[in-house]
Motif scaffolding. Structure first.
Motif, mmCIF file in Angstrom:
data_model
loop_
_atom_site.group_PDB
_atom_site.id
_atom_site.type_symbol
_atom_site.label_atom_id
_atom_site.label_comp_id
_atom_site.label_asym_id
_atom_site.label_seq_id
_atom_site.Cartn_x
_atom_site.Cartn_y
_atom_site.Cartn_z
ATOM 1 N N GLU A 359 0.838 -1.199 0.000
ATOM 2 C CA GLU A 359 0.000 0.000 0.000
ATOM 3 C C GLU A 359 0.876 1.254 0.000
ATOM 4 O OE1 GLU A 359 -2.515 -0.327 3.397
ATOM 5 O OE2 GLU A 359 -3.740 -1.950 2.544
ATOM 6 N N THR A 360 0.577 2.159 -0.904
ATOM 7 C CA THR A 360 1.344 3.391 -1.020
ATOM 8 C C THR A 360 0.523 4.429 -1.776
ATOM 9 O OG1 THR A 360 3.388 4.395 -1.865
ATOM 10 C CG2 THR A 360 2.453 2.606 -3.148
ATOM 11 N N THR A 361 0.866 5.674 -1.530
ATOM 12 C CA THR A 361 0.207 6.756 -2.291
ATOM 13 C C THR A 361 1.212 7.558 -3.097
ATOM 14 O OG1 THR A 361 0.401 8.238 -0.366
ATOM 15 C CG2 THR A 361 -1.666 6.979 -0.615
ATOM 16 N N ASP A 362 2.496 7.258 -2.901
ATOM 17 C CA ASP A 362 3.495 8.058 -3.613
ATOM 18 C C ASP A 362 4.669 7.258 -4.189
ATOM 19 O OD1 ASP A 362 4.728 7.335 -1.293
ATOM 20 O OD2 ASP A 362 4.981 9.378 -0.526
ATOM 21 N N LEU A 363 4.768 5.988 -3.815
ATOM 22 C CA LEU A 363 5.905 5.194 -4.288
ATOM 23 C C LEU A 363 5.806 4.920 -5.785
ATOM 24 C CD1 LEU A 363 8.474 3.723 -3.487
ATOM 25 C CD2 LEU A 363 7.087 1.696 -2.977
ATOM 26 N N THR A 364 4.597 4.723 -6.291
ATOM 27 C CA THR A 364 4.384 4.466 -7.713
ATOM 28 C C THR A 364 3.027 5.019 -8.126
ATOM 29 O OG1 THR A 364 4.129 2.749 -9.393
ATOM 30 C CG2 THR A 364 3.469 2.178 -7.164
ATOM 31 N N ASP A 365 2.913 5.440 -9.376
ATOM 32 C CA ASP A 365 1.624 5.882 -9.928
ATOM 33 C C ASP A 365 0.821 4.691 -10.443
ATOM 34 O OD1 ASP A 365 2.026 8.525 -9.357
ATOM 35 O OD2 ASP A 365 2.948 8.977 -11.295
ATOM 36 N N PHE A 366 1.441 3.537 -10.505
ATOM 37 C CA PHE A 366 0.746 2.340 -10.992
ATOM 38 C C PHE A 366 0.065 1.669 -9.791
ATOM 39 C CE2 PHE A 366 1.059 -2.187 -12.717
ATOM 40 C CZ PHE A 366 -0.060 -2.030 -13.524
ATOM 41 N N ARG A 367 -1.160 2.180 -9.455
ATOM 42 C CA ARG A 367 -1.854 1.688 -8.273
ATOM 43 C C ARG A 367 -3.368 1.882 -8.436
ATOM 44 N NH1 ARG A 367 0.100 6.805 -7.043
ATOM 45 N NH2 ARG A 367 -1.451 8.200 -6.095
ATOM 46 N N ASN A 368 -4.101 1.192 -7.619
ATOM 47 C CA ASN A 368 -5.555 1.341 -7.549
ATOM 48 C C ASN A 368 -5.849 1.928 -6.170
ATOM 49 O OD1 ASN A 368 -8.302 1.228 -7.790
ATOM 50 N ND2 ASN A 368 -8.448 -1.017 -7.711
ATOM 51 N N GLY A 369 -6.031 3.235 -6.140
ATOM 52 C CA GLY A 369 -6.129 3.927 -4.844
ATOM 53 C C GLY A 369 -4.784 3.859 -4.170
ATOM 54 N N ASP A 370 -4.695 3.196 -3.027
ATOM 55 C CA ASP A 370 -3.398 3.044 -2.362
ATOM 56 C C ASP A 370 -2.836 1.632 -2.514
ATOM 57 O OD1 ASP A 370 -5.103 1.624 -0.782
ATOM 58 O OD2 ASP A 370 -4.623 2.668 1.084
ATOM 59 N N LEU A 371 -3.458 0.815 -3.343
ATOM 60 C CA LEU A 371 -2.951 -0.535 -3.618
ATOM 61 C C LEU A 371 -1.949 -0.490 -4.774
ATOM 62 C CD1 LEU A 371 -2.995 -3.635 -3.249
ATOM 63 C CD2 LEU A 371 -4.918 -3.690 -4.869
ATOM 64 N N SER A 372 -0.722 -0.855 -4.495
ATOM 65 C CA SER A 372 0.322 -0.873 -5.529
ATOM 66 C C SER A 372 0.071 -2.023 -6.497
ATOM 67 C CB SER A 372 1.713 -1.030 -4.894
ATOM 68 O OG SER A 372 2.680 -1.259 -5.903
ATOM 69 N N LEU A 373 -0.141 -1.674 -7.755
ATOM 70 C CA LEU A 373 -0.377 -2.719 -8.757
ATOM 71 C C LEU A 373 0.921 -3.417 -9.164
ATOM 72 C CD1 LEU A 373 -3.113 -0.976 -10.926
ATOM 73 C CD2 LEU A 373 -3.367 -2.619 -9.066
ATOM 74 N N HIS A 374 2.074 -2.799 -8.914
ATOM 75 C CA HIS A 374 3.346 -3.515 -9.076
ATOM 76 C C HIS A 374 3.379 -4.697 -8.104
ATOM 77 C CE1 HIS A 374 5.390 0.022 -11.190
ATOM 78 N NE2 HIS A 374 5.628 -1.021 -11.963
ATOM 79 N N TYR A 375 3.037 -4.396 -6.867
ATOM 80 C CA TYR A 375 3.011 -5.450 -5.836
ATOM 81 C C TYR A 375 2.013 -6.538 -6.215
ATOM 82 C CZ TYR A 375 2.227 -7.730 -1.350
ATOM 83 O OH TYR A 375 2.090 -8.654 -0.340
ATOM 84 N N LEU A 376 0.862 -6.137 -6.689
ATOM 85 C CA LEU A 376 -0.200 -7.079 -7.020
ATOM 86 C C LEU A 376 0.195 -8.008 -8.164
ATOM 87 C CD1 LEU A 376 -3.184 -7.900 -6.498
ATOM 88 C CD2 LEU A 376 -3.810 -6.292 -8.318
ATOM 89 N N HIS A 377 0.841 -7.452 -9.190
ATOM 90 C CA HIS A 377 1.212 -8.259 -10.361
ATOM 91 C C HIS A 377 2.351 -9.231 -10.076
ATOM 92 C CE1 HIS A 377 -1.306 -5.532 -12.684
ATOM 93 N NE2 HIS A 377 -1.138 -6.325 -13.743
ATOM 94 N N VAL A 378 3.287 -8.784 -9.264
ATOM 95 C CA VAL A 378 4.506 -9.569 -9.086
ATOM 96 C C VAL A 378 4.356 -10.626 -7.994
ATOM 97 C CG1 VAL A 378 6.932 -9.436 -8.389
ATOM 98 C CG2 VAL A 378 5.973 -7.730 -9.959
ATOM 99 N N ASN A 379 3.708 -10.280 -6.913
ATOM 100 C CA ASN A 379 3.660 -11.170 -5.746
ATOM 101 C C ASN A 379 2.558 -12.216 -5.869
ATOM 102 O OD1 ASN A 379 5.613 -10.219 -3.410
ATOM 103 N ND2 ASN A 379 4.884 -8.400 -4.497
ATOM 104 N N LYS A 380 2.795 -13.176 -6.730
ATOM 105 C CA LYS A 380 1.897 -14.315 -6.879
ATOM 106 C C LYS A 380 2.733 -15.584 -6.793
ATOM 107 C CE LYS A 380 -1.433 -11.854 -9.803
ATOM 108 N NZ LYS A 380 -2.600 -11.964 -8.908
ATOM 109 N N PRO A 381 2.266 -16.575 -6.076
ATOM 110 C CA PRO A 381 3.096 -17.767 -5.851
ATOM 111 C C PRO A 381 3.418 -18.546 -7.121
ATOM 112 C CG PRO A 381 0.861 -18.116 -5.056
ATOM 113 C CD PRO A 381 0.969 -16.666 -5.389
#
Length: 423
Positions: A359-381
């Motif tokens: 969760e971030t509001t400034d680390l990346t612009d690729f997000r849904n609200g404060d959910l980082s979509l970088h984190y979402l795409h990469v962190n899958k088992p």
């Protein structure tokens, strides 16, 4: 008057020769006070193309003294090397002396009275005389110019020298006295190969070799003798660079003497890489690597190392254990479980927090609200997206190196990226 001046010296020489001939052509001597060179005795000595000074002057007692005048027998006036050194003392004045000269065996190479060859040598070519003791060219396919011409004294002093192997000067200076182009490169270029500075024979044989340019071995084996670290990478890596292992090996990219580019490269790094990667290259029987030039042609945005023309920012040029000769680990596939080790290459420049922070509001612009979509795409088992799923490796017409589409089975799935004020 002009004709007399033109031929004056020649007339004087002819006149002296005639006088000497008349003096030498006397009856058989009974003592060493008279010349030994007569029409009946030793007449051939004065007829040779080159005559030893004392012989030409009829001064035989310089080297000989009578033993029995009645029997007309003589012995040498001095013993061993003292006989020749009495006049030729300068020939033994240096640190290293040619063994025949040191032993006083001057007649092994010279006729003491004269001869038809310069310096009273028994052979027309110095090399033919030297080869009687020094058989140095046996089986050599490529010969050094002076060696091939039989001109050993271009490089070696036949009597004595202050340098090893009777060289006429220091090895490096000696080579550069003929190889002036290389000399200019060494003086003018910033980056010089260490052996080329003063030790040419570390790589080249002085007389000849079985390899072109008289190299002691072919590249890369010759280079590996000093560059053991490169040898280890090039020969043991899982992925090998063909430029290092095939054709001229190291010489495909490096100059052996000096260069205007660091590491003695033949050209600036990217220019050099493009000499091969401007066309498709077969990686294996079933795989062809696209031309790098086509990947960046007319692209608005280039990956940082590409924009800096620094291919080694991501690739290990001699060999690597990582896909595509990458310098560090980076998954070659579209989907991969996430781990820090898998992205060591990317994290050498990009912050790890980009994919570790949920969760971030400034680390990346690729997000849904404060959910980082970088984190979402990469962190899958199992089906984590690697960076290449969305980003072009070398260049793109979209910001952030976003790809126009990604392969999804048989379909090129459009990404439809659009930059907005909020991300």
């Amino acid at each position: 008057m002009m004709m007399l001046e033109k031929f004056g010296n020649k007339l004087v020489v002819l006149l002296i020769s005639a006088l000497v001939s008349n003096v030498l052509a006397v009856e058989k001597p009974t003592s060493p006070q008279k010349t030994c060179v007569t029409e009946k005795c030793h007449a051939d000595y004065s007829k040779r193309a080159y005559v030893h000074g004392p012989v030409g002057l009829g001064n035989c007692k310089t080297c000989h003294k009578p033993k029995d005048t009645g029997k007309h027998t003589f012995e040498l006036s001095r013993e061993g090397k003292d006989l020749c050194e009495y006049c030729h003392l300068d020939q033994t004045s240096k640190k290293n002396i040619h063994p025949p000269l040191e032993m006083g065996d001057c007649t092994q190479c010279h006729d003491p009275h004269g001869g038809d060859n310069k310096f009273f040598l028994p052979e027309k070519k110095v090399g033919d005389l030297c080869s009687e003791c020094h058989d140095i060219t046996e089986g050599m396919q490529y010969l050094h110019g002076p060696t091939s011409a039989g001109e050993c004294t271009v490089c070696h002093n036949p009597h004595s020298s202050d340098y090893d192997n009777l060289l006429t000067s220091e090895p490096g200076k000696l080579c550069l006295s003929c190889h002036v182009v290389t000399k200019d490169e060494l003086n003018k270029f910033e980056f010089v190969h260490e052996p080329a500075k003063d030790n040419c024979i570390e790589c080249h044989s002085g007389h000849g070799a079985d390899n072109p340019n008289m190299l002691k071995a072919r590249a890369p084996q010759l280079c590996y003798q000093c560059h053991e670290d490169i040898k280890r990478v090039a020969t043991t890596s899982k992925y090998q660079h063909k430029a290092v292992t095939e054709r001229d090996a190291c010489l495909n990219c490096h100059t052996p003497h000096a260069s205007t580019v660091k590491y003695e490269l033949k050209a600036a790094p990217m220019t050099l890489c493009m000499s091969c990667h401007d066309k498709p290259i077969g990686i294996s029987k079933d795989e062809v690597l696209d031309a790098f030039t086509s990947q960046i042609k007319n692209k608005k945005f280039l990956h940082g190392p590409v924009a800096q023309k620094n291919c080694s920012g991501c690739h290990s040029v001699h060999g690597s254990n990582y896909f595509r000769l990458l310098a560090k680990e980076y998954p070659p596939q579209f989907y991969a479980p996430f781990s820090m080790e898998n992205y060591a290459l990317c994290f050498s420049c990009h912050p790890e927090s980009l994919v570790l922070t949920k969760e971030t509001t400034d680390l990346t612009d690729f997000r849904n609200g404060d959910l980082s979509l970088h984190y979402l795409h990469v962190n899958k088992p199992l089906r984590g997206r690697t960076c290449r799923a969305c980003h072009a490796t070398h260049g793109s017409n979209l910001p952030k190196l976003i790809r126009k589409s990604v392969p999804y089975g048989m379909w090129d799935l459009p990404i439809q990226f659009e930059k907005t004020e909020t991300g």
